[in-house]
Design a protein around this motif. Structure first.
Motif, PDB file in Angstrom:
ATOM      1  N   LEU A   1       0.828  -1.205   0.000  1.00 30.56           N
ATOM      2  CA  LEU A   1       0.000   0.000   0.000  1.00 30.56           C
ATOM      3  C   LEU A   1       0.863   1.255   0.000  1.00 30.56           C
ATOM      4  N   ASP A   2       1.965   1.208   0.744  1.00 30.13           N
ATOM      5  CA  ASP A   2       2.874   2.351   0.804  1.00 30.13           C
ATOM      6  C   ASP A   2       3.496   2.628  -0.556  1.00 30.13           C
ATOM      7  N   ARG A   3       3.837   1.557  -1.294  1.00 34.84           N
ATOM      8  CA  ARG A   3       4.493   1.726  -2.588  1.00 34.84           C
ATOM      9  C   ARG A   3       3.537   2.224  -3.668  1.00 34.84           C
ATOM     10  N   THR A   4       2.282   1.845  -3.572  1.00 42.53           N
ATOM     11  CA  THR A   4       1.351   2.079  -4.680  1.00 42.53           C
ATOM     12  C   THR A   4       0.358   3.200  -4.417  1.00 42.53           C
ATOM     13  N   VAL A   5       0.438   3.852  -3.282  1.00 45.96           N
ATOM     14  CA  VAL A   5      -0.535   4.889  -2.978  1.00 45.96           C
ATOM     15  C   VAL A   5      -0.386   6.081  -3.930  1.00 45.96           C
TER      16      VAL A   5
END
Length: 330
Positions: free
Chosen positions: A209-213
């Motif tokens: 989630l952190d990478r793709t937000v």
């Protein structure tokens, strides 16, 4: 660049690739595989084993079937691995109205030349993603059979060679069985491996989630291996030594499944297991296969080919695990 030779009597078109690539050493194959795995993990979090299995399948000249629930990253995983190579990539979204010619290509009448011209379909790529393959009817699914086994397609009596290397990575919807078609046994048998990703661990999901937000990391992913390197690596893997006792061990495993299931492992399955084990050995820096390589690859390579006896609750994986526990290495 390729050179095409046409046999006018048989209608066969053969495509050859100049032998410009250098065969890699075992250590170089391992380094290449690990580089591709690490590059893919820039996009896909928490699926190291699955990525490793796909990379070894590509090195072993095999195809991969990803089966799981929607939304766990099957398509993104296939795209990330394809982008890690400087290769041509195509995606086929399988739907109920898809026709075989939509996959293989078709002949189109040219008004200027008054002749038919062949327009290649998306199957003409180094890496082909067949997305939700079981949403298309069996007739369309069968368009992949010749391509996956013989790396060629035949359209209106003319045979066209596919690009090399050639790998199919297909995804399959494990839900909504009433809205999908079961894959033919002959097609399932052509996949070297069947993998399930499963839901990510909480930490992995949080990292994803952190990478793709914001911007998705797939948009920034760059190739880390050339096609010449891949061809050289595949040639090296094909020469990894498989001694007689290892071949006999695989044969005994296959026979064990045939004696204890309605449909056991085919000879194609035995060959796939050996090729997967060769790639596993190269990944580990060895020029020879050991029993551990066979045991590591057996379940993902054999289980999907097995149909347990009716009336039992055993799965193909159960049959493979039973074989591994009871068949001795001699």
């Amino acid at each position: 660049m390729t050179d095409a030779n046409t046999d006018t009597e048989s209608g066969r078109v053969e495509t050859t690739h100049p032998e410009t690539e250098r065969q890699l050493s075992i250590d170089e194959v391992g380094d290449l595989a690990r580089t591709v795995i690490e590059n893919t993990e820039r996009v896909i979090v928490g699926s190291h084993d699955a990525i490793e299995h796909i990379v070894t399948a590509i090195l072993g000249r095999g195809h991969v079937l990803l089966e799981d629930v929607p939304g766990v990253g099957k398509t993104m995983l296939a795209r990330a691995i394809a982008r890690s190579f400087e290769s041509s990539f195509s995606r086929v979204q399988f739907t109920p109205d898809l026709l075989p010619s939509d996959v293989t290509g078709t002949n189109v009448f040219n008004q200027k030349t008054r002749e038919f011209d062949f327009r290649p379909g998306p199957i003409f790529a180094n890496v082909v993603l067949g997305d939700e393959i079981n949403r298309a009817p069996p007739k369309t699914q069968s368009a992949l059979l010749e391509a996956m086994e013989e790396t060629q397609v035949t359209v209106d009596g003319t045979t066209y060679a596919l690009e090399q290397p050639f790998t199919v990575i297909a995804t399959q919807n494990a839900i909504e069985r009433g809205r999908t078609y079961e894959l033919p046994v002959a097609e399932v048998d052509r996949f070297m491996k069947r993998l399930e990703l499963g839901y990510p661990e909480p930490d992995a999901e949080s990292a994803m989630l952190d990478r793709t937000v914001g911007t998705h990391p797939i948009d920034r992913l760059e190739p880390v291996a050339t096609l010449d390197q891949l061809r050289g690596a595949r040639a090296t893997v094909g020469e990894v030594t498989v001694e007689g006792p290892i071949r006999q061990y695989v044969t005994r495993l296959a026979n064990h499944t045939r004696e204890r299931a309605e449909l056991g492992v085919s000879p194609r399955g035995s060959l796939s297991l050996l090729r997967a084990a060769q790639a596993r050995a190269a990944l580990d820096g060895r020029g020879y296969v050991i029993p551990d390589d066979i045991q590591h690859e057996a379940e993902v390579t054999l289980a999907h080919r097995i149909r347990p006896a009716s009336g039992t609750d055993r799965t193909g994986a159960d049959v493979v695990r039973a074989a591994l526990s009871s068949v001795r290495v001699e």
